[in-house]
Write a protein that holds these residues in place. Sequence first.
Motif, PDB file in Angstrom:
ATOM      1  N   CYS A 111      15.504 -24.551  12.317  1.00 13.54           N
ATOM      2  CA  CYS A 111      16.612 -25.139  13.086  1.00 13.54           C
ATOM      3  C   CYS A 111      17.768 -24.161  13.185  1.00 13.54           C
ATOM      4  CB  CYS A 111      17.085 -26.437  12.429  1.00 13.54           C
ATOM      5  SG  CYS A 111      16.056 -27.868  12.774  1.00 13.54           S
ATOM      6  N   PHE A 112      18.189 -23.600  12.069  1.00 17.08           N
ATOM      7  CA  PHE A 112      19.292 -22.646  12.073  1.00 17.08           C
ATOM      8  C   PHE A 112      18.971 -21.430  12.934  1.00 17.08           C
ATOM      9  CE2 PHE A 112      20.508 -24.937   8.201  1.00 17.08           C
ATOM     10  CZ  PHE A 112      21.890 -25.027   8.361  1.00 17.08           C
ATOM     11  N   LYS A 113      17.723 -20.981  12.896  1.00 19.40           N
ATOM     12  CA  LYS A 113      17.332 -19.791  13.652  1.00 19.40           C
ATOM     13  C   LYS A 113      17.310 -20.040  15.152  1.00 19.40           C
ATOM     14  CE  LYS A 113      14.521 -17.713   9.996  1.00 19.40           C
ATOM     15  NZ  LYS A 113      13.165 -17.259   9.608  1.00 19.40           N
ATOM     16  N   ILE A 116      20.185 -25.042  16.154  1.00 16.99           N
ATOM     17  CA  ILE A 116      20.318 -26.473  15.836  1.00 16.99           C
ATOM     18  C   ILE A 116      20.905 -26.607  14.444  1.00 16.99           C
ATOM     19  CG2 ILE A 116      19.073 -28.640  15.469  1.00 16.99           C
ATOM     20  CD1 ILE A 116      16.877 -27.478  17.322  1.00 16.99           C
ATOM     21  N   LEU A 117      21.819 -27.543  14.260  1.00 20.54           N
ATOM     22  CA  LEU A 117      22.390 -27.787  12.939  1.00 20.54           C
ATOM     23  C   LEU A 117      21.686 -28.973  12.281  1.00 20.54           C
ATOM     24  CD1 LEU A 117      24.460 -27.361  10.687  1.00 20.54           C
ATOM     25  CD2 LEU A 117      26.044 -28.831  11.972  1.00 20.54           C
ATOM     26  N   PRO A 118      20.919 -28.735  11.201  1.00 21.15           N
ATOM     27  CA  PRO A 118      20.332 -29.834  10.448  1.00 21.15           C
ATOM     28  C   PRO A 118      21.301 -30.257   9.338  1.00 21.15           C
ATOM     29  CG  PRO A 118      19.375 -27.767   9.704  1.00 21.15           C
ATOM     30  CD  PRO A 118      20.450 -27.429  10.723  1.00 21.15           C
ATOM     31  N   VAL A 119      21.664 -31.516   9.301  1.00 16.32           N
ATOM     32  CA  VAL A 119      22.649 -32.013   8.339  1.00 16.32           C
ATOM     33  C   VAL A 119      21.981 -32.968   7.361  1.00 16.32           C
ATOM     34  CG1 VAL A 119      24.750 -33.367   8.039  1.00 16.32           C
ATOM     35  CG2 VAL A 119      24.555 -31.772   9.962  1.00 16.32           C
ATOM     36  N   GLN A 167      27.384 -19.083   8.828  1.00 18.41           N
ATOM     37  CA  GLN A 167      28.006 -18.018   9.607  1.00 18.41           C
ATOM     38  C   GLN A 167      27.128 -17.587  10.778  1.00 18.41           C
ATOM     39  OE1 GLN A 167      31.138 -16.862   9.465  1.00 18.41           O
ATOM     40  NE2 GLN A 167      31.406 -18.500   7.960  1.00 18.41           N
ATOM     41  N   MET A 168      25.830 -17.559  10.556  1.00 19.23           N
ATOM     42  CA  MET A 168      24.911 -17.204  11.639  1.00 19.23           C
ATOM     43  C   MET A 168      25.049 -18.197  12.795  1.00 19.23           C
ATOM     44  SD  MET A 168      22.938 -14.464  10.926  1.00 19.23           S
ATOM     45  CE  MET A 168      21.254 -14.641  11.540  1.00 19.23           C
ATOM     46  N   LEU A 173      24.133 -16.310  16.109  1.00 19.28           N
ATOM     47  CA  LEU A 173      23.238 -15.201  15.802  1.00 19.28           C
ATOM     48  C   LEU A 173      21.901 -15.685  15.263  1.00 19.28           C
ATOM     49  CD1 LEU A 173      25.713 -12.782  13.992  1.00 19.28           C
ATOM     50  CD2 LEU A 173      24.781 -12.503  16.293  1.00 19.28           C
ATOM     51  N   ASP A 174      20.817 -15.152  15.813  1.00 19.67           N
ATOM     52  CA  ASP A 174      19.512 -15.320  15.181  1.00 19.67           C
ATOM     53  C   ASP A 174      19.178 -13.985  14.513  1.00 19.67           C
ATOM     54  OD1 ASP A 174      18.893 -13.637  17.289  1.00 19.67           O
ATOM     55  OD2 ASP A 174      17.669 -15.107  18.360  1.00 19.67           O
TER      56      ASP A 174
END
Length: 201
Positions: A111-113, A116-119, A167-168, A173-174
């Motif tokens: 998700c981060f890559k 998408i923000l997984p919470v 931060q990414m 940024l990926d």
Amino acid sequence: MEPLITHVGRIIPLDKANVDTDQIIPKQFLKRIERTGFGQFLFYDWRFDEEGKPNDSFVMNQQKYEGSSVLLARNNFGCGSSREHAPWAILDYGIKVVIAPSFADIFYNNCFKNGILPVVLAEGEVEELFKKATSGKLVVTVDLEKQEITTDDGAIYSFEADPYRKQMLLNGLDDIGLTEMYTKQISEYEKTRKLLVEATI
């Protein structure tokens, strides 16, 4: 990849646990090589019947959730195979944030890559959001910098975020984008390495 700093959107309450990646994007749709175009197949077996007609009982097909961009789910979301097509389909559909009590590790990282923000919230907090979201009108503001989710009725839910991944995502940024930031240094290293190799011949 677009930065994600704050996001405002309505919640889709997907009241299911152990949602695996084959349910998120069924295997028959993995033939594409592009990252785009998978949104139309998101949760395909739940969204459509055997004839390809929309299943009116499925939450994402209900008009009151049309245009929503925050997905709320139960425990162990994104389990199963490690296919990166799952977050591709979620993002392509228009979902920017997924909230759940827990995620499968590989899906969480993917998700981060992919922007998408997984919470992760406590089960009690997730339950509160499910109760509020049934109206189809619950709007939340997700602030990654503050690591807070604020509902339109004033409730605030805090969440943790790994500093590096945070931060990414804040900077859009990926892994490739991060590498490109050091293009000059990499080029200089390669020149130095080439000279050292030539000197030993």
